[in-house]
Structure formats: structure tokens, C-alpha cells
Design a protein around this motif. Structure first.
Motif, PDB file in Angstrom:
ATOM      1  N   GLY A  41      34.593 -12.437  44.331  1.00 44.93           N
ATOM      2  CA  GLY A  41      33.327 -11.817  44.699  1.00 44.93           C
ATOM      3  C   GLY A  41      32.502 -11.313  43.532  1.00 44.93           C
ATOM      4  N   ARG A  42      32.907 -11.568  42.313  1.00 42.56           N
ATOM      5  CA  ARG A  42      32.180 -11.120  41.127  1.00 42.56           C
ATOM      6  C   ARG A  42      30.828 -11.816  41.048  1.00 42.56           C
ATOM      7  NH1 ARG A  42      32.918  -7.133  37.317  1.00 42.56           N
ATOM      8  NH2 ARG A  42      32.366  -7.867  35.263  1.00 42.56           N
ATOM      9  N   LEU A  43      29.775 -11.055  40.700  1.00 43.90           N
ATOM     10  CA  LEU A  43      28.432 -11.606  40.536  1.00 43.90           C
ATOM     11  C   LEU A  43      28.141 -11.823  39.058  1.00 43.90           C
ATOM     12  CD1 LEU A  43      26.469  -9.370  43.042  1.00 43.90           C
ATOM     13  CD2 LEU A  43      27.239 -11.706  43.385  1.00 43.90           C
ATOM     14  N   VAL A  44      27.569 -12.967  38.733  1.00 44.09           N
ATOM     15  CA  VAL A  44      27.212 -13.304  37.359  1.00 44.09           C
ATOM     16  C   VAL A  44      25.799 -13.868  37.374  1.00 44.09           C
ATOM     17  CG1 VAL A  44      27.766 -14.762  35.371  1.00 44.09           C
ATOM     18  CG2 VAL A  44      29.610 -13.830  36.771  1.00 44.09           C
ATOM     19  N   MET A  45      24.972 -13.405  36.451  1.00 42.74           N
ATOM     20  CA  MET A  45      23.614 -13.931  36.320  1.00 42.74           C
ATOM     21  C   MET A  45      23.498 -14.605  34.960  1.00 42.74           C
ATOM     22  SD  MET A  45      19.994 -11.998  36.737  1.00 42.74           S
ATOM     23  CE  MET A  45      19.685 -12.265  38.445  1.00 42.74           C
ATOM     24  N   ILE A  46      23.111 -15.888  34.976  1.00 42.48           N
ATOM     25  CA  ILE A  46      22.943 -16.637  33.733  1.00 42.48           C
ATOM     26  C   ILE A  46      21.607 -17.374  33.786  1.00 42.48           C
ATOM     27  CG2 ILE A  46      25.405 -16.904  33.282  1.00 42.48           C
ATOM     28  CD1 ILE A  46      25.313 -19.669  34.416  1.00 42.48           C
ATOM     29  N   SER A  47      21.128 -17.751  32.611  1.00 45.78           N
ATOM     30  CA  SER A  47      19.859 -18.470  32.549  1.00 45.78           C
ATOM     31  C   SER A  47      20.023 -19.860  33.160  1.00 45.78           C
ATOM     32  CB  SER A  47      19.373 -18.581  31.106  1.00 45.78           C
ATOM     33  OG  SER A  47      20.192 -19.481  30.387  1.00 45.78           O
ATOM     34  N   ARG A  48      18.932 -20.409  33.631  1.00 46.03           N
ATOM     35  CA  ARG A  48      18.971 -21.733  34.255  1.00 46.03           C
ATOM     36  C   ARG A  48      19.452 -22.793  33.262  1.00 46.03           C
ATOM     37  NH1 ARG A  48      16.833 -24.408  38.799  1.00 46.03           N
ATOM     38  NH2 ARG A  48      15.925 -22.483  39.573  1.00 46.03           N
ATOM     39  N   ALA A  49      19.038 -22.693  32.008  1.00 39.83           N
ATOM     40  CA  ALA A  49      19.452 -23.670  30.997  1.00 39.83           C
ATOM     41  C   ALA A  49      20.971 -23.622  30.794  1.00 39.83           C
ATOM     42  CB  ALA A  49      18.726 -23.408  29.680  1.00 39.83           C
ATOM     43  N   ASP A  50      21.539 -22.414  30.684  1.00 38.37           N
ATOM     44  CA  ASP A  50      22.989 -22.291  30.543  1.00 38.37           C
ATOM     45  C   ASP A  50      23.709 -22.782  31.796  1.00 38.37           C
ATOM     46  OD1 ASP A  50      22.892 -21.320  27.981  1.00 38.37           O
ATOM     47  OD2 ASP A  50      23.073 -19.214  28.572  1.00 38.37           O
ATOM     48  N   PHE A  51      23.163 -22.465  32.958  1.00 42.94           N
ATOM     49  CA  PHE A  51      23.771 -22.908  34.210  1.00 42.94           C
ATOM     50  C   PHE A  51      23.814 -24.437  34.271  1.00 42.94           C
ATOM     51  CE2 PHE A  51      23.462 -24.179  38.676  1.00 42.94           C
ATOM     52  CZ  PHE A  51      24.561 -23.526  39.201  1.00 42.94           C
ATOM     53  N   ASN A  52      22.715 -25.087  33.913  1.00 45.05           N
ATOM     54  CA  ASN A  52      22.668 -26.556  33.950  1.00 45.05           C
ATOM     55  C   ASN A  52      23.691 -27.173  32.999  1.00 45.05           C
ATOM     56  OD1 ASN A  52      20.668 -26.619  35.883  1.00 45.05           O
ATOM     57  ND2 ASN A  52      19.012 -26.790  34.411  1.00 45.05           N
ATOM     58  N   LYS A  53      23.971 -26.507  31.876  1.00 42.24           N
ATOM     59  CA  LYS A  53      24.965 -27.001  30.927  1.00 42.24           C
ATOM     60  C   LYS A  53      26.386 -26.786  31.436  1.00 42.24           C
ATOM     61  CE  LYS A  53      22.711 -25.183  27.185  1.00 42.24           C
ATOM     62  NZ  LYS A  53      22.682 -24.575  25.861  1.00 42.24           N
ATOM     63  N   ARG A  54      26.602 -25.687  32.154  1.00 42.75           N
ATOM     64  CA  ARG A  54      27.960 -25.290  32.542  1.00 42.75           C
ATOM     65  C   ARG A  54      28.419 -25.814  33.895  1.00 42.75           C
ATOM     66  NH1 ARG A  54      28.029 -18.970  30.642  1.00 42.75           N
ATOM     67  NH2 ARG A  54      27.499 -19.381  28.476  1.00 42.75           N
ATOM     68  N   VAL A  55      27.504 -26.278  34.724  1.00 45.67           N
ATOM     69  CA  VAL A  55      27.907 -26.751  36.050  1.00 45.67           C
ATOM     70  C   VAL A  55      28.582 -28.117  35.926  1.00 45.67           C
ATOM     71  CG1 VAL A  55      25.742 -27.909  36.685  1.00 45.67           C
ATOM     72  CG2 VAL A  55      27.179 -26.916  38.455  1.00 45.67           C
ATOM     73  N   LYS A  56      29.674 -28.291  36.672  1.00 46.80           N
ATOM     74  CA  LYS A  56      30.418 -29.550  36.638  1.00 46.80           C
ATOM     75  C   LYS A  56      30.012 -30.443  37.797  1.00 46.80           C
ATOM     76  CE  LYS A  56      35.177 -31.146  36.227  1.00 46.80           C
ATOM     77  NZ  LYS A  56      36.574 -30.703  36.175  1.00 46.80           N
ATOM     78  N   LYS A  57      30.012 -29.883  39.018  1.00 42.78           N
ATOM     79  CA  LYS A  57      29.609 -30.675  40.177  1.00 42.78           C
ATOM     80  C   LYS A  57      29.253 -29.748  41.328  1.00 42.78           C
ATOM     81  CE  LYS A  57      34.280 -31.309  41.975  1.00 42.78           C
ATOM     82  NZ  LYS A  57      35.287 -32.257  42.394  1.00 42.78           N
ATOM     83  N   VAL A  58      28.528 -30.305  42.290  1.00 42.10           N
ATOM     84  CA  VAL A  58      28.171 -29.582  43.503  1.00 42.10           C
ATOM     85  C   VAL A  58      29.235 -29.924  44.544  1.00 42.10           C
ATOM     86  CG1 VAL A  58      26.465 -29.285  45.310  1.00 42.10           C
ATOM     87  CG2 VAL A  58      25.722 -29.628  42.950  1.00 42.10           C
ATOM     88  N   ILE A  59      29.930 -28.896  45.034  1.00 43.62           N
ATOM     89  CA  ILE A  59      30.977 -29.104  46.030  1.00 43.62           C
ATOM     90  C   ILE A  59      30.370 -29.194  47.426  1.00 43.62           C
ATOM     91  CG2 ILE A  59      33.028 -28.081  47.095  1.00 43.62           C
ATOM     92  CD1 ILE A  59      33.616 -26.837  44.336  1.00 43.62           C
ATOM     93  N   PHE A  60      29.444 -28.287  47.742  1.00 40.64           N
ATOM     94  CA  PHE A  60      28.784 -28.257  49.039  1.00 40.64           C
ATOM     95  C   PHE A  60      27.318 -27.998  48.816  1.00 40.64           C
ATOM     96  CE2 PHE A  60      27.090 -25.644  52.512  1.00 40.64           C
ATOM     97  CZ  PHE A  60      27.241 -26.522  53.571  1.00 40.64           C
ATOM     98  N   SER A  61      26.457 -28.833  49.389  1.00 38.91           N
ATOM     99  CA  SER A  61      25.028 -28.652  49.255  1.00 38.91           C
ATOM    100  C   SER A  61      24.466 -28.141  50.572  1.00 38.91           C
ATOM    101  CB  SER A  61      24.355 -29.966  48.883  1.00 38.91           C
ATOM    102  OG  SER A  61      22.970 -29.784  48.733  1.00 38.91           O
ATOM    103  N   ASN A  62      23.741 -27.041  50.518  1.00 40.54           N
ATOM    104  CA  ASN A  62      23.140 -26.440  51.704  1.00 40.54           C
ATOM    105  C   ASN A  62      21.820 -27.149  51.981  1.00 40.54           C
ATOM    106  OD1 ASN A  62      22.439 -24.830  53.804  1.00 40.54           O
ATOM    107  ND2 ASN A  62      22.235 -22.958  52.630  1.00 40.54           N
ATOM    108  N   GLU A  63      21.841 -28.128  52.862  1.00 46.40           N
ATOM    109  CA  GLU A  63      20.652 -28.925  53.168  1.00 46.40           C
ATOM    110  C   GLU A  63      19.694 -28.227  54.116  1.00 46.40           C
ATOM    111  OE1 GLU A  63      19.785 -31.749  51.747  1.00 46.40           O
ATOM    112  OE2 GLU A  63      21.592 -31.810  50.543  1.00 46.40           O
ATOM    113  N   ASP A  64      20.121 -27.133  54.770  1.00 49.03           N
ATOM    114  CA  ASP A  64      19.260 -26.439  55.716  1.00 49.03           C
ATOM    115  C   ASP A  64      18.101 -25.728  55.043  1.00 49.03           C
ATOM    116  OD1 ASP A  64      20.922 -27.301  57.686  1.00 49.03           O
ATOM    117  OD2 ASP A  64      22.085 -25.455  57.766  1.00 49.03           O
ATOM    118  N   ASN A  65      18.317 -25.197  53.833  1.00 49.68           N
ATOM    119  CA  ASN A  65      17.251 -24.512  53.101  1.00 49.68           C
ATOM    120  C   ASN A  65      16.324 -25.516  52.464  1.00 49.68           C
ATOM    121  OD1 ASN A  65      17.537 -21.819  53.472  1.00 49.68           O
ATOM    122  ND2 ASN A  65      18.850 -21.494  51.701  1.00 49.68           N
ATOM    123  N   ASN A  66      15.026 -25.244  52.504  1.00 49.86           N
ATOM    124  CA  ASN A  66      14.040 -26.128  51.869  1.00 49.86           C
ATOM    125  C   ASN A  66      13.613 -25.575  50.561  1.00 49.86           C
ATOM    126  OD1 ASN A  66      14.135 -27.965  53.910  1.00 49.86           O
ATOM    127  ND2 ASN A  66      12.535 -26.984  55.083  1.00 49.86           N
TER     128      ASN A  66
END
Length: 66
Positions: A41-66
Motif C-alpha cells: 500500500g505504499r504510495l510513490v510519486m515519480i516524474s512521468r519521464a522516470d516512470f516511462n523508463k522504469r515500467v516493464k509492462k502493463v499487467i491490467f489495463s483499465n479500459e473503462d476510463n477515457n
């Protein structure tokens, strides 16, 4: 890699969290992205550029939100 993320998406990061989990839920989008560890449950806030570098894959995509 698809660099379009939505609220509620579950992503796997390249490096695991010290609690042992590596699944994160996106709970805020903007210039910074806030993610929440699904294990502890830990919350972490990172910049979008760092997030894009660190993400490996999307496990579940929430298609309901536009």
C-alpha cells in the motif's frame, strides 16, 4: 511500448519494491505519476519521464476510463 496509461492500470516495474511486490496501481496522472504498491500500500510519486523508463509492462489495463 504503449506509453498511454490510464487511472487504475496495474503495471509491473523493472525493479521490485523492498516489500517483495512488483505490481503497482496508477492512482494519479499528470506531469508526475502517483503509484501504489499492491502488496503493502505504499504510495510513490515519480516524474512521468522516470516512470516511462522504469515500467516493464502493463499487467491490467483499465479500459473503462477515457
Amino acid at each position: 511500448m504503449n506509453l498511454v496509461f490510464k487511472l487504475g492500470d496495474i503495471v509491473e516495474m523493472k525493479k521490485g519494491h523492498p516489500c517483495g511486490g512488483n505490481e503497482w496501481e496508477i492512482i494519479r496522472l499528470g506531469a508526475d505519476i502517483k503509484i501504489k504498491c499492491r502488496n503493502c500500500g505504499r504510495l510513490v510519486m515519480i516524474s512521468r519521464a522516470d516512470f516511462n523508463k522504469r515500467v516493464k509492462k502493463v499487467i491490467f489495463s483499465n479500459e473503462d476510463n477515457n
